[in-house]
Design a protein around this motif. Structure first.
Motif, mmCIF file in Angstrom:
data_model
loop_
_atom_site.group_PDB
_atom_site.id
_atom_site.type_symbol
_atom_site.label_atom_id
_atom_site.label_comp_id
_atom_site.label_asym_id
_atom_site.label_seq_id
_atom_site.Cartn_x
_atom_site.Cartn_y
_atom_site.Cartn_z
ATOM 1 N N ASP A 64 -9.176 -18.478 -10.636
ATOM 2 C CA ASP A 64 -8.940 -19.666 -9.602
ATOM 3 C C ASP A 64 -8.098 -19.425 -8.779
ATOM 4 N N PHE A 65 -7.049 -18.638 -9.329
ATOM 5 C CA PHE A 65 -5.773 -18.220 -8.634
ATOM 6 C C PHE A 65 -5.261 -16.936 -9.040
ATOM 7 N N GLU A 66 -4.489 -16.136 -8.167
ATOM 8 C CA GLU A 66 -4.054 -14.966 -8.698
ATOM 9 C C GLU A 66 -2.544 -14.830 -8.138
ATOM 10 N N THR A 67 -1.602 -14.245 -8.416
ATOM 11 C CA THR A 67 -0.466 -13.828 -7.774
ATOM 12 C C THR A 67 0.283 -13.004 -8.491
ATOM 13 N N ALA A 68 1.600 -12.303 -8.187
ATOM 14 C CA ALA A 68 2.208 -11.310 -8.829
ATOM 15 C C ALA A 68 3.537 -11.763 -8.838
ATOM 16 N N LEU A 69 4.195 -11.460 -9.992
ATOM 17 C CA LEU A 69 5.856 -11.661 -10.262
ATOM 18 C C LEU A 69 6.508 -10.501 -10.674
ATOM 19 N N SER A 70 7.771 -10.264 -10.310
ATOM 20 C CA SER A 70 8.227 -8.900 -10.871
ATOM 21 C C SER A 70 9.227 -9.388 -12.059
ATOM 22 N N VAL A 71 9.271 -8.574 -12.869
ATOM 23 C CA VAL A 71 10.435 -8.818 -14.090
ATOM 24 C C VAL A 71 11.737 -8.393 -13.824
ATOM 25 N N ARG A 72 12.643 -9.206 -13.331
ATOM 26 C CA ARG A 72 13.775 -9.268 -13.058
ATOM 27 C C ARG A 72 15.161 -8.708 -13.958
ATOM 28 N N VAL A 73 16.001 -8.126 -13.837
ATOM 29 C CA VAL A 73 16.771 -7.960 -14.791
ATOM 30 C C VAL A 73 17.525 -9.147 -15.821
ATOM 31 N N THR A 74 17.498 -10.412 -15.124
ATOM 32 C CA THR A 74 17.999 -11.649 -15.726
ATOM 33 C C THR A 74 16.635 -12.090 -16.682
ATOM 34 N N ASP A 75 15.373 -11.538 -16.365
ATOM 35 C CA ASP A 75 14.525 -11.876 -17.341
ATOM 36 C C ASP A 75 14.397 -11.148 -18.667
ATOM 37 N N ILE A 76 15.496 -9.986 -18.720
ATOM 38 C CA ILE A 76 15.439 -8.831 -19.951
ATOM 39 C C ILE A 76 16.142 -9.559 -20.957
ATOM 40 N N ASN A 77 15.801 -9.530 -22.289
ATOM 41 C CA ASN A 77 16.735 -9.942 -23.388
ATOM 42 C C ASN A 77 17.315 -8.690 -24.171
ATOM 43 N N TYR A 78 17.965 -8.911 -25.302
ATOM 44 C CA TYR A 78 18.529 -8.092 -26.132
ATOM 45 C C TYR A 78 17.628 -6.717 -26.630
#
Length: 145
Positions: A14-28
């Motif tokens: 019904d809807f599509e979008t794209a989002l980038s994985v940022r450095v603040t999204d990364i864990n250990y």
């Protein structure tokens, strides 16, 4: 151990979008953190509503509140991955509906499934702090996409 199963409708998103994985999204573990994936689910939902001229506080006069969340992680996502979000509205009731998410990324020419998720959204009146009905105009528009 029982696994989460999310059944997607046999139709286009019904809807599509794209989002980038940022450095603040990364864990250990050097991949997308689970709490950051939940935040990205929320952001994609806000983008969907905005594209349809709604907000989480105004869906034809009703607000939305999340009542549950299920996530099935399938593969890791990494810094710089462009995540493709496919959103599906399903299971309308008088007061709620489900929003299903399929998240994938293109890696080495192949689409890699990163995660699947389901969020139950309930219509809510913040003035009375009670649930309310799904506005009929919204339900008619999106129940049978």
């Amino acid at each position: 151990m029982s696994r989460v199963k999310i059944i997607f409708p046999d139709r286009s998103a019904d809807f599509e979008t794209a989002l980038s994985v940022r450095v603040t999204d990364i864990n250990y573990g050097n991949h997308l953190a689970n709490d950051k994936l939940v935040a990205l689910l929320h952001e994609s939902r806000v983008l969907m509503l905005s594209a349809w001229a709604y907000t989480e506080f105004d869906i034809e006069g009703a607000a939305l509140i999340q009542s549950d969340l299920m996530v099935r992680y399938r593969n890791e996502a990494f810094l710089g991955d462009l995540l493709h979000f496919e959103l599906f509205l399903t299971n309308f009731t008088s007061r709620s509906f489900d929003l299903l998410y399929r998240i994938s990324t293109l890696r080495e020419g192949n689409m890699v499934l990163i995660a699947e998720a389901k969020v139950a959204l309930v219509c809510f009146d913040y003035n009375t702090r009670t649930t309310t009905t799904v506005p009929e105009i919204f339900a008619q528009k999106y129940r049978n996409l």
